[in-house]
Motif scaffolding. Structure first.
Motif, mmCIF file in Angstrom:
data_model
loop_
_atom_site.group_PDB
_atom_site.id
_atom_site.type_symbol
_atom_site.label_atom_id
_atom_site.label_comp_id
_atom_site.label_asym_id
_atom_site.label_seq_id
_atom_site.Cartn_x
_atom_site.Cartn_y
_atom_site.Cartn_z
ATOM 1 N N VAL A 105 0.908 -1.249 -0.033
ATOM 2 C CA VAL A 105 0.099 0.098 0.029
ATOM 3 C C VAL A 105 0.753 1.156 0.049
ATOM 4 O O VAL A 105 1.841 1.314 0.805
ATOM 5 C CB VAL A 105 -0.886 -0.025 1.190
ATOM 6 C CG1 VAL A 105 -1.600 1.364 1.140
ATOM 7 C CG2 VAL A 105 -1.957 -1.236 1.175
ATOM 8 N N PHE A 106 0.712 2.013 -0.994
ATOM 9 C CA PHE A 106 1.681 3.149 -1.150
ATOM 10 C C PHE A 106 0.818 4.552 -0.510
ATOM 11 O O PHE A 106 -0.394 4.588 -0.980
ATOM 12 C CB PHE A 106 1.902 3.466 -2.647
ATOM 13 C CG PHE A 106 3.106 2.436 -2.781
ATOM 14 C CD1 PHE A 106 4.481 2.325 -2.848
ATOM 15 C CD2 PHE A 106 2.657 1.360 -3.749
ATOM 16 C CE1 PHE A 106 5.261 1.225 -3.140
ATOM 17 C CE2 PHE A 106 3.347 0.345 -4.197
ATOM 18 C CZ PHE A 106 4.845 0.433 -3.504
ATOM 19 N N VAL A 107 1.315 5.529 0.114
ATOM 20 C CA VAL A 107 0.630 6.350 0.347
ATOM 21 C C VAL A 107 1.455 7.763 0.299
ATOM 22 O O VAL A 107 2.637 7.991 0.289
ATOM 23 C CB VAL A 107 0.632 6.456 2.107
ATOM 24 C CG1 VAL A 107 -0.436 7.614 2.779
ATOM 25 C CG2 VAL A 107 0.096 5.136 2.581
ATOM 26 N N GLU A 108 0.578 8.919 -0.229
ATOM 27 C CA GLU A 108 1.164 10.018 -0.611
ATOM 28 C C GLU A 108 0.180 11.189 0.099
ATOM 29 O O GLU A 108 -1.022 11.012 0.468
ATOM 30 C CB GLU A 108 1.291 10.499 -1.908
ATOM 31 C CG GLU A 108 2.058 9.539 -2.632
ATOM 32 C CD GLU A 108 2.163 9.837 -4.415
ATOM 33 O OE1 GLU A 108 3.243 9.395 -4.934
ATOM 34 O OE2 GLU A 108 0.978 10.418 -4.645
ATOM 35 N N THR A 109 0.416 12.524 0.200
ATOM 36 C CA THR A 109 -0.464 13.389 0.662
ATOM 37 C C THR A 109 -0.136 14.915 -0.037
ATOM 38 O O THR A 109 1.024 15.278 -0.204
ATOM 39 C CB THR A 109 -0.610 13.608 2.000
ATOM 40 O OG1 THR A 109 -1.456 14.374 2.559
ATOM 41 C CG2 THR A 109 0.788 14.144 2.700
#
Length: 502
Positions: A105-109
């Motif tokens: 699971v890849f996360v950015e913001t």
């Protein structure tokens, strides 16, 4: 026709079989394991996208499972973005994981600071629901900032480039306006492209200010312009790249340089940290013997992919300066000029490849090819290269070189310095400028002594009680070291007084 119908049936059967799972699954039952229970996305600036972070989700069981739902707790309003096993979104259904396998699971913001009530922004990734629900926390600190960036043509959308000396360049950036010529500590300042100080103007950077540069960005101090960096012992001014994630703490080459162009004047940099660029300071200004182009005091310059300082026919007066790792040289004082360094530490422990140059290089010439392709060498006067109470060290055998071409002045004096110079191949035996027994130009030299740096690989060049530099400096007017510690009657060589390591 019969064959055509048969072909269509075969294609349909193949298509149907290709859409089927070739394994069976059972529903997830709350026994997922995660590579971390919290994903910390390091500090981001308002409206600037973060780096991408990853989370690994494990199925330790002996059967393939289906996770009915993966979603962000704040749903579609969340400022986080996910990519689950290659699929972007904020909510996902029926995600399979094979037995003894895992998914990413890849996360950015990207967060607008004005839209949140707390600068510590949080959310959760929810896996499954009901009694089987599991979660992983997401945490990001958001900083507001002032942004300086070049304009963009509204029709072509081309980013503006600087015009310097009346000539168009390919350097993306713009000149600062009068309202931008004071940078304070109120908020960080983030610079995109090159911010240039116009002629007859002064850019003042106050104590405690933090200046962050985007990729291919920096400062330009133009002809007749001035830079004043007014840090203090307790409130240093920091220049570094705008990637605040921990893994970028020691990544060189993240931004360009602070370029003091020919004709810039009265520049002062006090109590600053300059790190992780291509060249920390590039200084071209032609000064005078009595009026330095740059006064540099109580400043640390670390981890630049090319040079800590690249000086070309200029005038620098410096004390309590530390210049660490650089891909070429910590200090290159070239094409002549005037250089006076006192109580400074040059320690180049570059570990990102092979380094060809010493920590400190001084020369009085430059070369170029003429219209016929012939290499031409021209010399300029080295009015002074004076180093007093300095350490020259690093992970090369030779860390100090004077390179003279006949034809111009070459004045130098090295006093009470510790020099790393292991000429095992006798390459410099006949170089008279490197005759350390010549008392006219060298006095009280410690050759190949033990510096006893506290942690050279992490740019910590405080010296310990076993250092050969202790009590070997001459007394000068600089009675405090770079940390504000009083120098004794018999001070230590370098920017730091020695301490006892714990």
């Amino acid at each position: 026709m019969r064959y055509f119908i048969t072909l269509l049936i075969c294609i349909a059967l193949i298509s149907m079989s290709s859409c089927r799972k070739d394994f069976s699954t059972v529903p997830s039952f709350g026994s997922l394991e995660f590579s971390k229970d919290t994903v910390f996305l390091d500090t981001v600036f308002t409206n600037i996208g973060s780096a991408t972070y990853n989370l690994k989700v494990y199925n330790r069981g002996n059967k393939a499972i289906t996770i009915p739902k993966i979603t962000l707790e704040n749903g579609s309003t969340s400022n986080y973005r996910l990519n689950v096993d290659g699929i972007p979104g904020k909510e996902f259904n029926d995600i399979d994981i094979l037995a003894k396998d895992s998914i990413y699971v890849f996360v950015e913001t990207t967060i607008d600071e004005s839209t949140i009530s707390d600068p510590l922004y949080t959310d959760r990734i929810l896996f499954d629901n009901g009694a089987n629900q599991q979660d992983v926390d997401l945490v990001t600190l958001v900083q507001d900032a002032y942004f300086i960036f070049p304009e963009r043509d509204p029709i072509t959308m081309k980013i503006d480039s600087l015009t310097i000396d009346g000539q168009a360049t390919t350097i993306k950036g713009r000149y600062l306006t009068d309202t931008e010529l004071i940078i304070t500590k109120e908020k960080p300042t983030v610079i995109y492209g090159y911010a240039a100080v116009p002629a007859n103007k002064t850019l003042t950077i106050e104590a405690g200010a933090k200046v962050y540069f985007h990729n291919n960005s920096g400062l330009i101090i133009d002809d007749k312009a001035t830079l004043k960096v007014n840090g203090t012992l307790n409130e240093k001014v920091v220049f570094e790249g705008d990637r605040l994630e921990h893994r970028f703490n020691q990544t060189p080459g993240q931004w360009g340089t602070i370029w003091m162009r020919a004709g810039s004047k009265d520049n002062e940099v006090y109590h600053a940290q300059i790190k992780n660029g291509i060249i920390g300071i590039l200084i071209d200004s032609i000064g005078s013997d009595t009026n330095p182009t740059l006064k540099l005091q109580n400043t640390e310059i670390y981890n630049h992919s090319n040079f800590g300082i690249l000086a070309r026919e200029t005038n620098i007066e410096a004390h309590n300066v530390v210049i660490g790792a650089a891909g070429e040289a910590s200090l290159a004082a070239t094409i002549g000029g005037t250089y006076n360094f006192t109580h400074s530490t040059f320690a180049n422990f570059w570990n990102n490849g092979i380094r060809q140059l010493p920590a400190v290089l001084v020369n009085n010439f430059f070369t170029y090819n003429d219209a016929n392709g012939q290499e031409i060498t021209e010399t300029r006067a080295l009015n002074a290269a004076n180093f007093t109470n300095c350490i020259f060290g690093g992970n090369n055998n030779i860390e100090f070189v004077l390179d003279k071409v006949d034809g111009s002045l070459f004045n130098y004096n090295i006093s009470n310095c510790m020099i790393q110079f292991n000429d095992a191949s006798d390459s410099f035996t006949d170089v008279v400028e490197l005759d350390f027994e010549n008392n006219t130009n060298y006095q009280n030299i410690i050759l190949n002594g033990f510096a006893n740096f506290r942690d050279s690989q992490n740019e910590d060049f405080i010296i310990g009680q076993d250092s050969d530099a202790i009590n070997k400096a001459k007394t000068t007017s600089f009675s405090f070291d770079i940390l504000g510690i009083v120098r004794t009657t018999n001070p230590d060589i370098g920017a730091y007084q020695s301490i006892t390591f714990e």
